[in-house]
Design a protein around this motif. Structure first.
Motif, mmCIF file in Angstrom:
data_model
loop_
_atom_site.group_PDB
_atom_site.id
_atom_site.type_symbol
_atom_site.label_atom_id
_atom_site.label_comp_id
_atom_site.label_asym_id
_atom_site.label_seq_id
_atom_site.Cartn_x
_atom_site.Cartn_y
_atom_site.Cartn_z
ATOM 1 N N GLU A 80 3.144 -42.043 -0.714
ATOM 2 C CA GLU A 80 2.909 -42.485 -2.304
ATOM 3 C C GLU A 80 3.915 -41.728 -3.084
ATOM 4 N N GLY A 81 4.977 -41.126 -2.819
ATOM 5 C CA GLY A 81 5.964 -40.814 -3.696
ATOM 6 C C GLY A 81 6.167 -39.439 -4.202
ATOM 7 N N GLY A 82 5.109 -38.441 -3.311
ATOM 8 C CA GLY A 82 5.295 -37.148 -3.756
ATOM 9 C C GLY A 82 4.006 -36.535 -4.581
ATOM 10 N N LEU A 83 3.715 -35.545 -4.432
ATOM 11 C CA LEU A 83 2.716 -34.837 -5.260
ATOM 12 C C LEU A 83 3.094 -33.542 -5.825
ATOM 13 N N LEU A 84 3.002 -33.433 -7.104
ATOM 14 C CA LEU A 84 3.376 -32.152 -7.741
ATOM 15 C C LEU A 84 2.327 -31.197 -8.053
ATOM 16 N N ARG A 85 2.506 -29.996 -7.721
ATOM 17 C CA ARG A 85 1.458 -29.158 -8.144
ATOM 18 C C ARG A 85 2.191 -27.668 -8.525
ATOM 19 N N LEU A 86 1.622 -26.926 -9.250
ATOM 20 C CA LEU A 86 2.249 -25.544 -9.619
ATOM 21 C C LEU A 86 1.903 -24.426 -8.445
ATOM 22 N N THR A 87 2.937 -23.670 -8.515
ATOM 23 C CA THR A 87 2.909 -22.570 -7.506
ATOM 24 C C THR A 87 2.016 -21.297 -7.865
ATOM 25 N N ASP A 88 1.709 -20.528 -7.392
ATOM 26 C CA ASP A 88 0.894 -19.503 -7.894
ATOM 27 C C ASP A 88 1.386 -18.867 -9.201
ATOM 28 N N GLU A 89 2.975 -18.654 -9.121
ATOM 29 C CA GLU A 89 3.386 -18.089 -10.150
ATOM 30 C C GLU A 89 3.374 -19.146 -11.287
ATOM 31 N N GLY A 90 3.686 -20.363 -11.097
ATOM 32 C CA GLY A 90 3.605 -21.263 -12.220
ATOM 33 C C GLY A 90 2.129 -21.486 -12.867
ATOM 34 N N LEU A 91 1.094 -21.129 -11.985
ATOM 35 C CA LEU A 91 -0.275 -21.228 -12.590
ATOM 36 C C LEU A 91 -0.241 -20.199 -13.475
ATOM 37 N N ARG A 92 0.199 -18.839 -13.150
ATOM 38 C CA ARG A 92 0.046 -17.582 -13.963
ATOM 39 C C ARG A 92 0.822 -18.175 -15.406
ATOM 40 N N TRP A 93 2.014 -18.574 -15.193
ATOM 41 C CA TRP A 93 2.595 -19.135 -16.492
ATOM 42 C C TRP A 93 1.814 -20.080 -17.386
ATOM 43 N N THR A 94 1.324 -21.173 -16.706
ATOM 44 C CA THR A 94 0.633 -21.683 -17.515
ATOM 45 C C THR A 94 -0.492 -21.387 -18.304
ATOM 46 N N GLN A 95 -1.448 -20.390 -17.481
ATOM 47 C CA GLN A 95 -2.354 -19.493 -17.726
ATOM 48 C C GLN A 95 -1.938 -18.821 -19.277
ATOM 49 N N THR A 96 -0.647 -17.995 -19.105
ATOM 50 C CA THR A 96 -0.238 -17.414 -20.267
ATOM 51 C C THR A 96 -0.134 -18.395 -21.554
ATOM 52 N N MET A 97 0.718 -19.560 -21.149
ATOM 53 C CA MET A 97 1.032 -20.475 -22.017
ATOM 54 C C MET A 97 -0.167 -20.766 -23.005
ATOM 55 N N LYS A 98 -1.052 -21.069 -22.105
ATOM 56 C CA LYS A 98 -2.446 -21.628 -22.935
ATOM 57 C C LYS A 98 -2.939 -20.486 -24.202
ATOM 58 N N MET A 99 -2.632 -19.260 -23.800
ATOM 59 C CA MET A 99 -2.789 -18.334 -24.903
ATOM 60 C C MET A 99 -2.523 -18.644 -26.496
ATOM 61 N N ASP A 100 -1.130 -19.353 -26.522
ATOM 62 C CA ASP A 100 -0.771 -19.949 -27.525
ATOM 63 C C ASP A 100 -1.444 -21.038 -28.101
ATOM 64 N N SER A 101 -1.950 -21.956 -27.332
ATOM 65 C CA SER A 101 -2.723 -23.072 -27.894
ATOM 66 C C SER A 101 -4.098 -22.515 -28.285
ATOM 67 N N ASN A 102 -4.476 -21.466 -27.574
ATOM 68 C CA ASN A 102 -5.968 -20.870 -28.072
ATOM 69 C C ASN A 102 -5.657 -20.487 -29.438
ATOM 70 N N ASP A 103 -4.500 -19.501 -29.664
ATOM 71 C CA ASP A 103 -4.326 -19.038 -30.700
ATOM 72 C C ASP A 103 -4.226 -19.841 -32.025
ATOM 73 N N ASP A 104 -3.739 -21.008 -31.625
ATOM 74 C CA ASP A 104 -3.261 -22.049 -32.797
ATOM 75 C C ASP A 104 -4.981 -22.889 -33.171
ATOM 76 N N ASP A 105 -5.546 -22.911 -32.300
ATOM 77 C CA ASP A 105 -7.057 -23.312 -32.404
ATOM 78 C C ASP A 105 -7.936 -22.422 -33.069
ATOM 79 N N GLU A 106 -7.700 -21.077 -32.892
ATOM 80 C CA GLU A 106 -8.560 -20.363 -33.660
ATOM 81 C C GLU A 106 -7.957 -20.047 -35.129
ATOM 82 N N GLY A 107 -6.713 -20.166 -35.261
ATOM 83 C CA GLY A 107 -5.975 -20.257 -36.720
ATOM 84 C C GLY A 107 -6.490 -21.337 -37.517
ATOM 85 N N GLU A 108 -6.766 -22.505 -36.772
ATOM 86 C CA GLU A 108 -7.120 -23.715 -37.608
ATOM 87 C C GLU A 108 -8.384 -23.616 -38.183
ATOM 88 N N HIS A 109 -9.483 -22.785 -37.404
ATOM 89 C CA HIS A 109 -10.691 -22.637 -37.661
ATOM 90 C C HIS A 109 -11.088 -21.715 -38.965
#
Lengths: 109, 229
Positions: A80-109
């Motif tokens: 079906e054209g290929g399936l994309l997924r994060l590698t272990d390192e990619g997963l760690r990156w996105t987990q850290t990147m989420k801290m940014d959006s969490n900070d933004d959420d806390e800042g808004e409240h």
């Protein structure tokens, strides 16, 4: 046969690689959008990803290729054209990147 | 008599432990202390005990006439027999490029994958804490070239291919729209995977003010006596 001379290199490859890559900002935008989308869904089909990141086919292709070269995302070929997924390192990156959006959420409240 | 059963159980558990340790050579303690790993050891022990029970029910003496020696031969046969049986596959199924073994070994593969996930989660927590401590005052804009170059200089042995790959990751961060703090954390995390905790920590300490955020000025005696300036 003349052999190619490869000089000893402690960090020169890194500096030239990073300088070269910094100028490819167009594919970086697509790459980061792909990363953000994969951080929400664990894996995604290439066709669905294309509709979500909303960039041109050329930019999407460059961005995806770039991510595969960095080892943050992997693509599994299928019928079906290929399936994309994060590698272990990619997963760690996105987990850290989420801290940014969490900070933004806390800042808004 | 009961000692033979205990030894058989231990035999099975030790084989399981050996398998986990061989897969997680860098952190064998962490791997063995996870819940899936303990489950894996217990499962191997039970399989060995089950094999010994079968051997005794059928009265297999392993060709040894002496009763005591025969008992111990059964223990060894149960330990190795269970190991061989559990790791066997009946047939293989091909899915694209992957070859999937169907049989008892499939179950063990799934349990080992859970152990790997559990160990990775544990390591991720530790890495997160260490990186945030080391990188807490690092300014990404000052550090993104100097810090990796200095670390690679200290290592002296990082292949060019790895350096290229790392450079591409950092370029992604340079152009990304995210906070400086998260960029610094990602720089530290990616760098630590390549050079290790000690080299990263040493490099941050040695580079000091060249890569750190501007410290708040310490008020002097004249500032305190004349606050308006």
């Amino acid at each position: 046969m003349e052999q190619k001379y490869v000089p000893d290199d402690d960090f020169g490859s890194f500096l030239s690689s990073v300088q070269r890559a910094v100028n490819q900002s167009k594919s970086h935008e697509a790459s980061m959008r792909i990363m953000h989308t994969l951080s929400q869904n664990k894996e995604e089909r290439v066709a669905e990803m294309m509709t979500q990141v909303k960039v041109s086919w050329a930019d999407f292709n460059d961005g995806l290729k770039y991510l595969e070269e960095t080892g943050l995302v992997e693509m599994q070929d299928d019928d079906e054209g290929g399936l994309l997924r994060l590698t272990d390192e990619g997963l760690r990156w996105t987990q850290t990147m989420k801290m940014d959006s969490n900070d933004d959420d806390e800042g808004e409240h | 008599m009961w000692l033979e059963w205990v030894i058989t159980g231990l035999f099975g558990a030790l084989i399981g432990a050996g398998e986990i340790v061989s897969q997680f050579r860098d952190e064998p303690d962490d791997a063995l202390r996870t819940l899936p790993a303990l489950g894996y050891l217990v499962f191997n022990a039970i399989a060995s005990l089950f094999a010994l029970a079968i051997i005794r029910i059928f009265g297999w003496t392993m060709g040894v006439q002496d009763e005591i020696l025969s008992g111990w031969a059964q223990v060894v046969a149960a330990g190795f027999g269970a190991m061989a049986l559990l790791r066997a596959s009946i047939f293989n199924v091909r899915d694209g490029d992957k070859v999937i073994a169907i049989g008892p070994s499939r179950f063990l593969e799934i349990v080992l994958a859970s152990v790997k996930d559990a160990v990775d989660r544990k390591r991720a927590e530790q890495r997160g804490v260490v990186v945030s401590q080391i990188m807490k005052d690092v300014n990404f804009n000052k550090a993104w070239q100097a810090l990796p170059a200095y670390c690679f200089g200290l290592l002296q042995s990082l292949p060019q291919e790895e350096q290229d790959k790392f450079g591409k990751k950092i370029a992604l961060l340079v152009n990304a729209t995210m906070s400086e703090r998260v960029k610094s954390l990602l720089l530290g995390l990616t760098l630590m995977n390549l050079v290790g905790e000690k080299v990263l920590s040493t490099a941050v300490t040695n580079l000091g003010d060249d890569i750190l955020m501007k410290p708040l000025p310490v008020p002097t005696a004249s500032d305190v006596s004349n606050p308006v300036g």
